[in-house]
Design a protein around this motif. Sequence first.
Motif, mmCIF file in Angstrom:
data_model
loop_
_atom_site.group_PDB
_atom_site.id
_atom_site.type_symbol
_atom_site.label_atom_id
_atom_site.label_comp_id
_atom_site.label_asym_id
_atom_site.label_seq_id
_atom_site.Cartn_x
_atom_site.Cartn_y
_atom_site.Cartn_z
ATOM 1 N N LEU A 328 -2.582 10.278 -1.186
ATOM 2 C CA LEU A 328 -2.507 8.879 -1.608
ATOM 3 C C LEU A 328 -1.103 8.509 -2.079
ATOM 4 N N LEU A 329 -0.461 9.397 -2.870
ATOM 5 C CA LEU A 329 0.748 9.000 -3.602
ATOM 6 C C LEU A 329 2.024 9.726 -3.179
ATOM 7 N N LEU B 233 -0.616 0.412 -0.839
ATOM 8 C CA LEU B 233 -0.714 0.259 -2.291
ATOM 9 C C LEU B 233 0.373 -0.669 -2.807
ATOM 10 N N LEU B 239 5.312 -2.745 -3.249
ATOM 11 C CA LEU B 239 4.767 -1.751 -2.335
ATOM 12 C C LEU B 239 5.228 -0.376 -2.794
ATOM 13 N N TYR B 240 4.297 0.593 -2.732
ATOM 14 C CA TYR B 240 4.600 1.945 -3.213
ATOM 15 C C TYR B 240 4.823 2.877 -2.022
ATOM 16 N N TYR B 241 5.934 3.647 -2.036
ATOM 17 C CA TYR B 241 6.260 4.521 -0.920
ATOM 18 C C TYR B 241 6.233 6.014 -1.242
ATOM 19 N N GLY B 242 6.193 6.392 -2.532
ATOM 20 C CA GLY B 242 6.192 7.809 -2.879
ATOM 21 C C GLY B 242 7.441 8.520 -2.413
ATOM 22 N N LEU B 244 7.851 10.610 0.327
ATOM 23 C CA LEU B 244 8.084 10.733 1.770
ATOM 24 C C LEU B 244 7.906 9.418 2.518
ATOM 25 N N GLY B 245 7.320 8.412 1.858
ATOM 26 C CA GLY B 245 6.985 7.185 2.570
ATOM 27 C C GLY B 245 5.593 7.268 3.196
ATOM 28 N N ILE B 246 4.981 8.440 3.120
ATOM 29 C CA ILE B 246 3.648 8.629 3.712
ATOM 30 C C ILE B 246 2.636 8.584 2.580
ATOM 31 N N THR B 247 2.039 7.421 2.346
ATOM 32 C CA THR B 247 1.126 7.236 1.226
ATOM 33 C C THR B 247 -0.168 6.603 1.731
ATOM 34 N N GLY B 248 -1.163 6.556 0.872
ATOM 35 C CA GLY B 248 -2.404 5.857 1.203
ATOM 36 C C GLY B 248 -3.240 6.532 2.272
ATOM 37 N N GLU B 249 -3.048 7.841 2.471
ATOM 38 C CA GLU B 249 -3.768 8.534 3.547
ATOM 39 C C GLU B 249 -5.202 8.873 3.117
ATOM 40 N N HIS B 252 -7.935 10.782 5.162
ATOM 41 C CA HIS B 252 -7.997 12.236 5.222
ATOM 42 C C HIS B 252 -8.450 12.861 3.908
ATOM 43 N N SER B 253 -9.165 12.085 3.075
ATOM 44 C CA SER B 253 -9.904 12.664 1.956
ATOM 45 C C SER B 253 -11.056 13.465 2.558
ATOM 46 N N VAL B 325 -9.593 6.966 -5.691
ATOM 47 C CA VAL B 325 -8.409 6.112 -5.813
ATOM 48 C C VAL B 325 -8.465 5.321 -7.122
ATOM 49 N N LEU B 329 -5.846 5.331 -10.148
ATOM 50 C CA LEU B 329 -4.854 4.254 -10.224
ATOM 51 C C LEU B 329 -5.320 2.990 -10.937
#
Lengths: 396, 396
Positions: A328-329, B233, B239-242, B244-249, B252-253, B325, B329
Amino acid sequence: MGPDQRSSPTAINPGSQSALRELNEERILAMLRSHGTLTQAALARSTGLSTATISNIVKSLVATQRVETAPTTSSGRRAMGVSIIDAADVAVGIDFGRSHVRVVLARAGFHLLGEDHTALPVGHRAEESISIAASMLKKLCANLGVDHTQLLGAGIGIPGPIDHRTMTVIRGAILPEWVGINIESQLQAALSLPVFIDNDANLGALAQVTWGEHQESSNLCFLKIGSGIGAGLVLNGSLYYGSLGITGEIGHSTIFNQGLICRCGNRGCLETVASTGVIIDLLSQSEGTPIGIEAVIERAQSGDSATLRILGDVGAAVGHALANVSNLLSPEVIVIGGPLAPLGELLLEPIRRGLFRHAIPIIGENTVVRMAALGDRAEALGASALVLRQGQPRQI
Amino acid sequence: MGPDQRSSPTAINPGSQSALRELNEERILAMLRSHGTLTQAALARSTGLSTATISNIVKSLVATQRVETAPTTSSGRRAMGVSIIDAADVAVGIDFGRSHVRVVLARAGFHLLGEDHTALPVGHRAEESISIAASMLKKLCANLGVDHTQLLGAGIGIPGPIDHRTMTVIRGAILPEWVGINIESQLQAALSLPVFIDNDANLGALAQVTWGEHQESSNLCFLKIGSGIGAGLVLNGSLYYGSLGITGEIGHSTIFNQGLICRCGNRGCLETVASTGVIIDLLSQSEGTPIGIEAVIERAQSGDSATLRILGDVGAAVGHALANVSNLLSPEVIVIGGPLAPLGELLLEPIRRGLFRHAIPIIGENTVVRMAALGDRAEALGASALVLRQGQPRQI
């Protein structure tokens, strides 16, 4: 263009060069005041000044005893850390636990001046621990020669989620004695100081990016595994509070749909399989006699197979929950804190395996998982950082 | 003290009052430029000006045709929305999908000028859709009388996670044709514009807080359920990028530990039980003939029990993932988008039940879950918002 580049000999007279130098000194001191120890490289990145300018100014600040340097590690590498010396202002950090109160005094620039710790019986009244904290603070100040007028304020750590709409501990928390109490007014009255209140997991996270090894992380998750399991999040460089102030409740991720009933009212939560209470119960049952957390750590370190099996299961469950967080983050680093931290790789290894199993590959490969290095002090140090870190505190 | 309060008749001469008024007008226009339509109450909150001052200034801005007002809804209540009129600057939004390209043109202040849409075969080459987008943009500008010099830039939506270290779509994405391509240089060359690239779920989230109904949310999760499942997010208003820029996945939970193998390499992921592909496969199997997503929606609306049972299971799994989530958050609102949005309460109801089952009570009770109102346009509108929203775009 960085301001330092303006100091070319042709463009500016010596008068404004010295003004510029003072301005740059102030920027460096402000960064150190709010971020604690920083490497010269980090100072250059965060101020935009060149490394040559930074090195020059740091030299003169050392000579005039306004900063000091000491060897440190930055993301595992050796480096020279720069910290401010700023004698007058002192921040208080108080960590209220289920069975202890800890008080620290810290100077601006994240210098620990002194600390004290008192053990309390589980189930003690909140008012009792507040009055104990107040006398501990008084004694600590007297011993260290700190006057009350030097105190900037007190950061307060409470081991439970705080509803920011009412600033009270929510029902179902691990510390029922604090539920519904107006913490702010009681503490302000007892301490005669402005207070900054937060929960222990948030303060643990803040401690990692101020007092700890992760000053350069913008996105960090601190997971505290104790009788409860909760996380504090630093996102984009700031503590994250969400809409209610109740965040990081990873302990209540469902791990087993048909699992045990949790104190939150759900079932199969991470806390029902990975809290220190569960570990102790499982091992005490097979022993036939209650054992403490220290014994768990000793047994694991001596290779006891039942203990290692339980820690393997705990790590798998924690890693599963952390994979959801990472997917997620995408944090740079996850730091594990709490009484199990001395286990080191014995717990990190199964956590990493669980994370890798459940995260998407690119996230699993790039998320660093570490044990917290600040020990029992993390929350109290984080509480003092609430006061020291300009812009960060949420005064209530 | 708000600046408006300084305009007391005794303290300030008429000359500086008018300067102050101009300053306040500029602040209001800047807020509208970066946030789209806002209510007067929201303008008061975000600028610190009094509602009387806001109402006064808005009246004069309407009279001079710099803003316009129209009835709107704010968190479900009726209100009067204020939007900027700012004719010259135009932003482009382009949404690349698995089987479509959509182009929108928008004026500053979030006014849709025009849009176009082209269907493409699944598996088409990235280069092909880029060249189609470029000619759609040209035609759209010609039809609307917009000159290329008026274009501020193009926001680009790509339906896949983008690694911010390389700005390429990562392997395992739903759109393999885009993996490894240097999107930026190809798009800049084809469009002759600065480009701002983001993934579709992030743009959907941005659209909700700019074009959508949630301008006043600081913490919002937009979950797009399609052939893939991913979230965007908005945290603390950005906008949140963390890291790596790979967020909100969230897709794949892990929902079922022993579930089906997922395209990401793990098993039992949310995507393996709740993507539109899974829903269509399940229903097509029992029919013996392939059906489309429109048929799924029709059947659900006519009360078909097999369809409703599948949507119940989908909602339970999605709600479970969203509970994690929310526990982490504490967002104000979760917005569900994608082709299933027309299902409305038929899907929201089981999602809410799943969320409530797995979230801690205070979070379950306080997290609002809504369907997205912007339809197929959300991503393209969000892409244009990347350009329009000052400070928000991440130019690469």
